[in-house]
Each structure stands twice: as C-alpha cells, then as structure tokens.
Design an enzyme around this catalytic site. Sequence first.
Site, PDB file in Angstrom:
ATOM      1  N   GLY A   1       0.815  -1.218   0.000  1.00 59.73           N
ATOM      2  CA  GLY A   1       0.000   0.000   0.000  1.00 59.73           C
ATOM      3  C   GLY A   1       0.853   1.274   0.000  1.00 59.73           C
ATOM      4  O   GLY A   1       0.438   2.306  -0.535  1.00 59.73           O
ATOM      5  N   ASN A   2       2.075   1.184   0.578  1.00 56.33           N
ATOM      6  CA  ASN A   2       2.908   2.377   0.680  1.00 56.33           C
ATOM      7  C   ASN A   2       3.526   2.790  -0.660  1.00 56.33           C
ATOM      8  O   ASN A   2       4.153   3.833  -0.753  1.00 56.33           O
ATOM      9  CB  ASN A   2       4.010   2.163   1.720  1.00 56.33           C
ATOM     10  CG  ASN A   2       4.877   0.988   1.360  1.00 56.33           C
ATOM     11  OD1 ASN A   2       4.394  -0.130   1.184  1.00 56.33           O
ATOM     12  ND2 ASN A   2       6.158   1.227   1.197  1.00 56.33           N
TER      13      ASN A   2
ATOM     14  N   LYS B   1     -11.145  -9.257   9.459  1.00 54.64           N
ATOM     15  CA  LYS B   1     -10.254  -8.266   8.838  1.00 54.64           C
ATOM     16  C   LYS B   1     -10.902  -6.875   8.929  1.00 54.64           C
ATOM     17  O   LYS B   1     -11.956  -6.634   8.331  1.00 54.64           O
ATOM     18  CB  LYS B   1     -10.026  -8.675   7.378  1.00 54.64           C
ATOM     19  CG  LYS B   1      -9.415  -7.625   6.515  1.00 54.64           C
ATOM     20  CD  LYS B   1      -7.913  -7.698   6.502  1.00 54.64           C
ATOM     21  CE  LYS B   1      -7.351  -6.527   5.699  1.00 54.64           C
ATOM     22  NZ  LYS B   1      -5.959  -6.266   6.004  1.00 54.64           N
TER      23      LYS B   1
ATOM     24  N   LYS C   1      -3.643  -9.553  -0.451  1.00 52.63           N
ATOM     25  CA  LYS C   1      -2.988  -9.403  -1.757  1.00 52.63           C
ATOM     26  C   LYS C   1      -1.719 -10.245  -1.885  1.00 52.63           C
ATOM     27  O   LYS C   1      -1.364 -10.670  -2.984  1.00 52.63           O
ATOM     28  CB  LYS C   1      -2.703  -7.929  -2.084  1.00 52.63           C
ATOM     29  CG  LYS C   1      -1.535  -7.301  -1.353  1.00 52.63           C
ATOM     30  CD  LYS C   1      -0.409  -6.915  -2.269  1.00 52.63           C
ATOM     31  CE  LYS C   1       0.767  -6.280  -1.598  1.00 52.63           C
ATOM     32  NZ  LYS C   1       1.127  -6.512  -0.214  1.00 52.63           N
TER      33      LYS C   1
ATOM     34  N   LYS D   1       2.960 -12.167   4.062  1.00 51.55           N
ATOM     35  CA  LYS D   1       4.049 -12.065   3.073  1.00 51.55           C
ATOM     36  C   LYS D   1       4.954 -13.291   3.169  1.00 51.55           C
ATOM     37  O   LYS D   1       5.310 -13.898   2.153  1.00 51.55           O
ATOM     38  CB  LYS D   1       4.880 -10.798   3.313  1.00 51.55           C
ATOM     39  CG  LYS D   1       4.083  -9.527   3.081  1.00 51.55           C
ATOM     40  CD  LYS D   1       4.956  -8.296   3.221  1.00 51.55           C
ATOM     41  CE  LYS D   1       4.120  -7.072   3.541  1.00 51.55           C
ATOM     42  NZ  LYS D   1       2.940  -6.874   2.704  1.00 51.55           N
TER      43      LYS D   1
HETATM   44  P1  ADP Z   1       1.875  -3.708   2.866  1.00 51.18           P
HETATM   45  O1  ADP Z   1       0.927  -2.573   2.662  1.00 51.18           O
HETATM   46  O2  ADP Z   1       3.119  -3.551   2.083  1.00 51.18           O
HETATM   47  O3  ADP Z   1       1.230  -5.058   2.741  1.00 51.18           O
HETATM   48  P2  ADP Z   1       1.987  -4.160   5.756  1.00 51.18           P
HETATM   49  O4  ADP Z   1       1.822  -3.018   6.699  1.00 51.18           O
HETATM   50  O5  ADP Z   1       0.855  -5.117   5.616  1.00 51.18           O
HETATM   51  O6  ADP Z   1       2.415  -3.516   4.370  1.00 51.18           O
HETATM   52  O7  ADP Z   1       3.297  -4.996   6.161  1.00 51.18           O
HETATM   53  C1  ADP Z   1       4.551  -4.356   6.327  1.00 51.18           C
HETATM   54  C2  ADP Z   1       4.785  -4.039   7.805  1.00 51.18           C
HETATM   55  O8  ADP Z   1       5.030  -5.249   8.539  1.00 51.18           O
HETATM   56  C3  ADP Z   1       6.000  -3.205   8.120  1.00 51.18           C
HETATM   57  O9  ADP Z   1       5.731  -1.826   7.992  1.00 51.18           O
HETATM   58  C4  ADP Z   1       6.341  -3.605   9.559  1.00 51.18           C
HETATM   59  O10 ADP Z   1       5.916  -2.608  10.456  1.00 51.18           O
HETATM   60  C5  ADP Z   1       5.521  -4.847   9.801  1.00 51.18           C
HETATM   61  N1  ADP Z   1       6.245  -5.975  10.400  1.00 51.18           N
HETATM   62  C6  ADP Z   1       5.735  -6.763  11.372  1.00 51.18           C
HETATM   63  N2  ADP Z   1       6.577  -7.731  11.716  1.00 51.18           N
HETATM   64  C7  ADP Z   1       7.672  -7.597  10.933  1.00 51.18           C
HETATM   65  C8  ADP Z   1       8.888  -8.328  10.810  1.00 51.18           C
HETATM   66  N3  ADP Z   1       9.133  -9.414  11.544  1.00 51.18           N
HETATM   67  N4  ADP Z   1       9.796  -7.910   9.899  1.00 51.18           N
HETATM   68  C9  ADP Z   1       9.547  -6.828   9.143  1.00 51.18           C
HETATM   69  N5  ADP Z   1       8.404  -6.083   9.203  1.00 51.18           N
HETATM   70  C10 ADP Z   1       7.461  -6.464  10.087  1.00 51.18           C
HETATM   71 MG    MG Z   2      -0.468  -5.759   3.990  1.00 52.46          MG
END
Ligand code: ADP
Ligand code: MG
Length: 315
Positions: A17-18, A135, A214, A276
């Site tokens: 999303g970023n 969710k 996603k 992820k």
């Molecule tokens: P996106 O929109 O890219 O899906 P998310 O917010 O869902 O982003 O996932 C990315 C976030 O996951 C990062 O900003 C971080 O704060 C968080 N995060 C949680 N646990 C971890 C980890 N173990 N390693 C890296 N990031 C992590």
């Molecule tokens: Mg996400």
Amino acid sequence: MNPVTAPKPVLLVALGGNALIRKGQKGTIQEQFENLRVPMRQIARLTESFRIVITHGNGPQVGNLMLQQECCPEVPRLPLEILVAQTQGQIGYMIESTLDSELMALGIVTQKCLVSLISYVVVDPKDPAFADPSKPVGPVYPEEAVPTLPFPVKKTPKGYRRVVASPKPVTIVEQREIRRLIAMDFVVICCGGGGIPVVREGRGFCGVDAVIDKDLASAKLARQVGIDIFCIVTDVPGVFLDYGSPEQRLLSRLCVREAETYLAQGHFPEGSMGPKVEAAIEFVRATGKRAAIGSIDDITGTVAGTSGTQITLES
Ligand code: ADP
Ligand code: MG
C-alpha cells in the site's frame, strides 16, 4: 539457446500500500502519483531483463471509498466487491500511466505494451473465514453508531471498525488471459487488492462481501501463471527477527524450513509480515524457485538478490 530469442524470466512484483500512500501522508492523488514514480522507475528498467507482472494493495483506497459512502446516505451503498473493482480501475490507471511515463523517459516505450486487468479470484464459500469475519476495513466508528451499522463491527486498537471475512484465494479466474499476455511480453497489472472475491454459482460467478489478502493472492497467481521470481515489496528493508525490539535483525537469507519455524514462533504478525512470509513459503515450496521480500525503494536490489530477504527452498 540464442540469447536474443530466449524468453526473459517472468518477475512478479507485489506492491504494498505504501507504493501509493507513505506513512504520515494524507493520500492526495498528487502524492500517490509522486510516490509511484519510485517503484515505476525501477520496474521500467527491469522490463529490459524480465517479463513483468504487477499486483498491488488497496487498503487505504477502499477505506476512503467507504468513508465517502458514509457521507452520502441517499446514494445506494455499494458492496465491497464493487469497491475493490473500483480501486483496481483507479490504481491500475495510476500504475499504468506512471510506468508508461517512466518507460518513455528511458526511451523504451515503443517496445512495451501495458495492460491493467479487472481481475477476480475464486474463494470457497465454506472457507472458515466466513464464519468469523476478522479483517478490519474502512473508517473508525463512534461507539454509539455501532448498533445502527448494517454489518459486523469489532473493537480494534484504532476504535470500532467494520470487519469482513478474509478467505484464502482458490484460483485466479483470468489466469489463461494473464499467461497469454505474459507470453506476448505485455506488462500485466492484475489481482489488485487481492482480486475481487467471487464464489462459483453453477456455471458462473457471484461476488461476495470479503477481502482477499494481496500477498496470498499474488502467491496463487505466481503459481498459476508460471512466475520465475516472486518479489514482495513494502515499507521495510526485509524480514526481521524480533522486529521492533532493540535486538531486531534483518534476515538476508531464509530457507523455507527456517521461515516456517519463525512464523510458528510468532515473529511475523497476521495483518502485516505474516501473509508475506506465508505467500513466499507457498510459492517456493510449490515451485522450487526464489521469492524475495524487500523495500519498495530498492526493488532492483531485492530482485537482484543483493538486498531484502531472499527465500529459497534450501539454505
Ligand atoms: P503492505 O501494505 O506492504 O502489505 P503491511 O503493513 O501489511 O504492508 O506490512 C509491512 C509491515 O510489517 C512493516 O511496515 C512492519 O511494520 C511490519 N512488520 C511486522 N513484523 C515484521 C517483521 N518481523 N519484519 C519486518 N516487518 C514487520
Ligand atoms: Mg499488507
């Protein structure tokens, strides 16, 4: 094989999303277009070495559409599946036009065809997620509004929010079309927001009120269309152990077994890094190929294997 005619490997870039709205921003369209230039400039260059498929998130955009609906009760409320379709259109347009400009700036526009697909993804109506919508989506509601809302609501750290089911993706409906477009060297933008969730009804499909993650949809897509490198990019440099603590450390290499162990130990939360890592494991286990999780600011290094977290079958 003749290097001139050998088909290029197929790269899937799943944009977080970023890519569109950075933390702390309001999310104006100007900001979103400006932010997109960072990944698109890198992807434009990567088209010289790879055939490319792009997927993307849509959380803040769907949230904003929901908020706009709240402001105008006299217009019939649109179901979530329609909002997901709308964001695929809007974000697909922004990605396509930004990538087009970056390709043009590099002087390779004439060789590249881009296409953005409205795509839907089949889910199982018996998926346990439907029995327990969890969710959070859309705006925060004041506590007194909760009894009047026509959907399930849960208290989250931000306040009361609507919750919807997040079922697992079963199959990508347009996989044949996507495969053909890849074979023709189109850059394909698809499965935005995890895809429009549908269930099979007889010989057709019917949309459902749900959202698909996603990253999990991208893993399914990657397997079904024959992706060679699956790259998930977000707002952190990669996968960390003890994330957020003073001892946090970046994992630059991770084999599937280690990833499963750390996932089970709770290093990767459900709503963010969890899906992820799960998506990467699913793809690597099924194909034996490489997945990578890295920063949107360094897609090039993440794809090259020099930054981010590289996930492989064996260590
Ligand atoms: P996106 O929109 O890219 O899906 P998310 O917010 O869902 O982003 O996932 C990315 C976030 O996951 C990062 O900003 C971080 O704060 C968080 N995060 C949680 N646990 C971890 C980890 N173990 N390693 C890296 N990031 C992590
Ligand atoms: Mg996400």
